[in-house]
Design a protein around this motif. Structure first.
Motif, PDB file in Angstrom:
ATOM      1  N   MET A  21       0.844  -1.171   0.000  1.00  0.00           N
ATOM      2  CA  MET A  21       0.000   0.000   0.000  1.00  0.00           C
ATOM      3  C   MET A  21       0.889   1.234   0.000  1.00  0.00           C
ATOM      4  O   MET A  21       1.791   1.351   0.806  1.00  0.00           O
ATOM      5  CB  MET A  21      -0.907  -0.021   1.229  1.00  0.00           C
ATOM      6  N   LYS A  22       0.609   2.143  -0.919  1.00  0.00           N
ATOM      7  CA  LYS A  22       1.390   3.367  -1.006  1.00  0.00           C
ATOM      8  C   LYS A  22       0.591   4.531  -0.434  1.00  0.00           C
ATOM      9  O   LYS A  22      -0.561   4.727  -0.775  1.00  0.00           O
ATOM     10  CB  LYS A  22       1.769   3.641  -2.460  1.00  0.00           C
ATOM     11  N   ARG A  69      -5.475  10.483   5.707  1.00  0.00           N
ATOM     12  CA  ARG A  69      -4.741   9.431   5.012  1.00  0.00           C
ATOM     13  C   ARG A  69      -5.332   9.231   3.616  1.00  0.00           C
ATOM     14  O   ARG A  69      -6.537   9.125   3.453  1.00  0.00           O
ATOM     15  CB  ARG A  69      -4.856   8.147   5.811  1.00  0.00           C
ATOM     16  N   ILE A  70      -4.459   9.196   2.633  1.00  0.00           N
ATOM     17  CA  ILE A  70      -4.823   8.820   1.266  1.00  0.00           C
ATOM     18  C   ILE A  70      -3.863   7.691   0.899  1.00  0.00           C
ATOM     19  O   ILE A  70      -2.648   7.867   0.956  1.00  0.00           O
ATOM     20  CB  ILE A  70      -4.661   9.986   0.270  1.00  0.00           C
ATOM     21  N   ALA A  71      -4.405   6.527   0.567  1.00  0.00           N
ATOM     22  CA  ALA A  71      -3.554   5.374   0.277  1.00  0.00           C
ATOM     23  C   ALA A  71      -4.088   4.626  -0.936  1.00  0.00           C
ATOM     24  O   ALA A  71      -5.295   4.590  -1.190  1.00  0.00           O
ATOM     25  CB  ALA A  71      -3.504   4.441   1.478  1.00  0.00           C
ATOM     26  N   GLN A  90      -7.587  -0.805  -4.500  1.00  0.00           N
ATOM     27  CA  GLN A  90      -8.465   0.203  -3.913  1.00  0.00           C
ATOM     28  C   GLN A  90      -7.723   1.484  -3.562  1.00  0.00           C
ATOM     29  O   GLN A  90      -6.520   1.470  -3.338  1.00  0.00           O
ATOM     30  CB  GLN A  90      -9.118  -0.334  -2.630  1.00  0.00           C
ATOM     31  N   ILE A  91      -8.506   2.548  -3.486  1.00  0.00           N
ATOM     32  CA  ILE A  91      -8.013   3.832  -2.989  1.00  0.00           C
ATOM     33  C   ILE A  91      -8.751   4.098  -1.685  1.00  0.00           C
ATOM     34  O   ILE A  91      -9.975   3.967  -1.618  1.00  0.00           O
ATOM     35  CB  ILE A  91      -8.290   4.965  -3.992  1.00  0.00           C
ATOM     36  N   GLU A 107       0.550   6.263  -9.871  1.00  0.00           N
ATOM     37  CA  GLU A 107       0.361   5.065  -9.059  1.00  0.00           C
ATOM     38  C   GLU A 107      -0.987   4.403  -9.358  1.00  0.00           C
ATOM     39  O   GLU A 107      -1.069   3.178  -9.501  1.00  0.00           O
ATOM     40  CB  GLU A 107       0.454   5.410  -7.566  1.00  0.00           C
ATOM     41  N   VAL A 108      -2.030   5.194  -9.459  1.00  0.00           N
ATOM     42  CA  VAL A 108      -3.354   4.643  -9.762  1.00  0.00           C
ATOM     43  C   VAL A 108      -3.365   4.046 -11.166  1.00  0.00           C
ATOM     44  O   VAL A 108      -3.918   2.958 -11.395  1.00  0.00           O
ATOM     45  CB  VAL A 108      -4.464   5.711  -9.612  1.00  0.00           C
ATOM     46  N   GLN A 109      -2.728   4.712 -12.111  1.00  0.00           N
ATOM     47  CA  GLN A 109      -2.649   4.180 -13.478  1.00  0.00           C
ATOM     48  C   GLN A 109      -1.903   2.853 -13.503  1.00  0.00           C
ATOM     49  O   GLN A 109      -2.311   1.908 -14.186  1.00  0.00           O
ATOM     50  CB  GLN A 109      -1.967   5.190 -14.419  1.00  0.00           C
TER      51      GLN A 109
END
Length: 162
Positions: free
Chosen positions: A1-2, A63-65, A70-71, A153-155
């Motif tokens: 998880m980033k 927090r945004i991970a 999932q986001i 990262e999402v891409q």
């Protein structure tokens, strides 16, 4: 998880926050000195205005991970989970345009809640925004400190999922 940190407030949001905080803090205090004294009004205004500060602060994403699929957007009141497979389009936005706040916070510590009817915002910096449109048509707007890294990262995760 980033993990991605939430963007720091932009200048406009800082100014709105300072002005509104001064009003919300000083008005309840000054109401105790009204003539003739109205202690009930003073106490109610104190509770309401300090409540607004607490609630508004609680909406800031802590927090945004991004995990493999999932986001996660987490604030003091709960979490929002967005499945990456459900994201139709996403990307950074340079301009905010005209938006109608339908429910939520419009400037105090950021912009949180519902805008334009159904768009869900977790924005602390209007210059660092990422807009995600789900297959259902629902729109999420967030502001990570590094929007380009977040989009990459999402891409990457979206490509891995197929």
């Amino acid at each position: 998880m980033k993990e991605f940190s939430t963007a720091k407030m932009d200048e406009t949001t800082k100014m709105i926050t300072i002005i509104v905080l001064l009003f919300l803090i000083l008005f309840p205090i000054s109401s105790f000195f009204f003539e003739p004294p109205k202690p009930a009004i003073s106490i109610v205004s104190f509770i309401l205005m300090y409540g607004v500060i607490f609630i508004s602060y609680g909406f800031i994403p802590k927090r945004i991970a991004v995990s493999t699929d999932q986001i996660l957007i987490k604030n003091l009141f709960g979490s929002v989970v967005i499945n990456i497979k459900e994201i139709e389009t996403f990307g950074t936005l340079d301009k905010i345009g005209l938006n109608l706040r339908t429910a939520g916070v419009g400037g105090l510590f950021g912009y949180f809640g519902y805008f334009n009817g159904k768009d869900v915002w977790y924005v602390t910096n209007t210059k660092k925004k990422v807009k995600m449109i789900l297959n259902s048509g629902k729109v999420y707007m967030i502001s990570p400190e590094n929007p380009d890294d977040f989009v990459k990262e999402v891409q990457k995760r979206k490509n891995e999922l197929g």
